[in-house]
Design an enzyme around this catalytic site. Sequence first.
Site, PDB file in Angstrom:
ATOM      1  N   ASP A 291      -0.847   7.131   6.556  1.00  0.00           N
ATOM      2  CA  ASP A 291      -1.954   6.204   6.314  1.00  0.00           C
ATOM      3  C   ASP A 291      -2.029   5.302   7.531  1.00  0.00           C
ATOM      4  O   ASP A 291      -1.157   4.461   7.755  1.00  0.00           O
ATOM      5  CB  ASP A 291      -1.678   5.405   5.038  1.00  0.00           C
TER       6      ASP A 291
ATOM      7  N   LYS B  72     -10.977  -1.609   9.582  1.00  0.00           N
ATOM      8  CA  LYS B  72     -10.110  -2.391  10.457  1.00  0.00           C
ATOM      9  C   LYS B  72     -10.567  -2.216  11.914  1.00  0.00           C
ATOM     10  O   LYS B  72     -11.096  -3.106  12.527  1.00  0.00           O
ATOM     11  CB  LYS B  72      -8.653  -1.965  10.316  1.00  0.00           C
TER      12      LYS B  72
ATOM     13  N   TRP C  32       0.833  -1.203   0.000  1.00  0.00           N
ATOM     14  CA  TRP C  32       0.000   0.000   0.000  1.00  0.00           C
ATOM     15  C   TRP C  32       0.864   1.249   0.000  1.00  0.00           C
ATOM     16  O   TRP C  32       0.528   2.244  -0.662  1.00  0.00           O
ATOM     17  CB  TRP C  32      -0.967  -0.016   1.182  1.00  0.00           C
TER      18      TRP C  32
END
Length: 365
Positions: free
Chosen positions: A166, A190, A99
């Site tokens: 992030d 999450k 990511w």
Amino acid sequence: MKKYNFNAGPCVLPKEAIESTIEAIRDFDGTGIGLLEISHRTPGWERVMKETRDLWRELLNIPEEYEILFLGGGASTQFFHVPANMLNKKAAYLQTGVWAKKAAKEAKNFGETVVVASSEDKNYTYIPKNYTIPTDADYFHITTNNTIYGTEIKYDMDCPINLIADMSSDIMSRPVDVKKYAMIYGGAQKNVGPAGVTFVIVRKDLLGKITDRQYMNPIPTMVDYRTHAAEEERNISMFNTPPVFAIFVMHETLKWVKKMGGVEAMNKINTKKAETLYNEIDRNSMFVGTAEKEDRSIMNVCFVMADKYKDKEAAFMDFAKERGMVGIKGHRSVGGFRASIYNACSQEDVEALVKCMQDFEAANK
């Protein structure tokens, strides 16, 4: 048979949040209309939006000079929103996983982008150290937790330039010194809700500073953070219809985090869960952890079969499924197994997985 949910995302949610959401779907706020049918201009919904922002501000001690936005598109959309709003001349990125690499790739479309350090050489099994952050960059971007590889930056670094993070997969798992960041963002699926809403915490003075970039200037309306940070509080994050369902679940999840004692309490709980599982991995002759010990994530625990027992991988997967373990198959980039032990995963769940590992060892040694 009880199921133990270790999915990496969407993932386990607090039962209280699920139950209150089910009730709201039937009848939101006593209106006689379900959550999925209400207008986002309903007074009760405007209250939920404000309460959700207030919970974020309270739980993470977010200063008033930061705006809190709830947007669509997932964290991957923020990979280009960030440089669109923040990159004038140059951006710097720390590459600690898939990511992080994708985020840097998007930034290259907007201007000069440098990767100051990368752990790709060892399949992202560690967090790079001793790198230099270029002070002429507009910002330095990090990914604090790497769900695929099980590594995590567990501290708030001092950064000589604007720090953007992030925090999709470890937000609300520990206290964060928000003042050290120019911006924090992430997908909710999450620790803070289901897929469908993205949180953005951004320092207000950074908005609208793109002045001389040739590409995407002016910024498209929906990409510009100023569009969503309306002056009138009731309109924040509601330039268009917000993801009502996902935000409501977030609201209920954050209420649960507060009830549990806040992020300080969650950090103690999460640390104990992680220690319990990592201790078993290190003790058990059949398993080996994949991440460097000093960089191990307390959210995503990755492990594989020891070389001697490689042929037992499928057998353990079947063994675990028979005992109610769900979502422990490792990502294809790592293989083996991954247990995601986010906030709503309990100590009991982790101990059940540990017992499963112990029983498999006893049956196969």
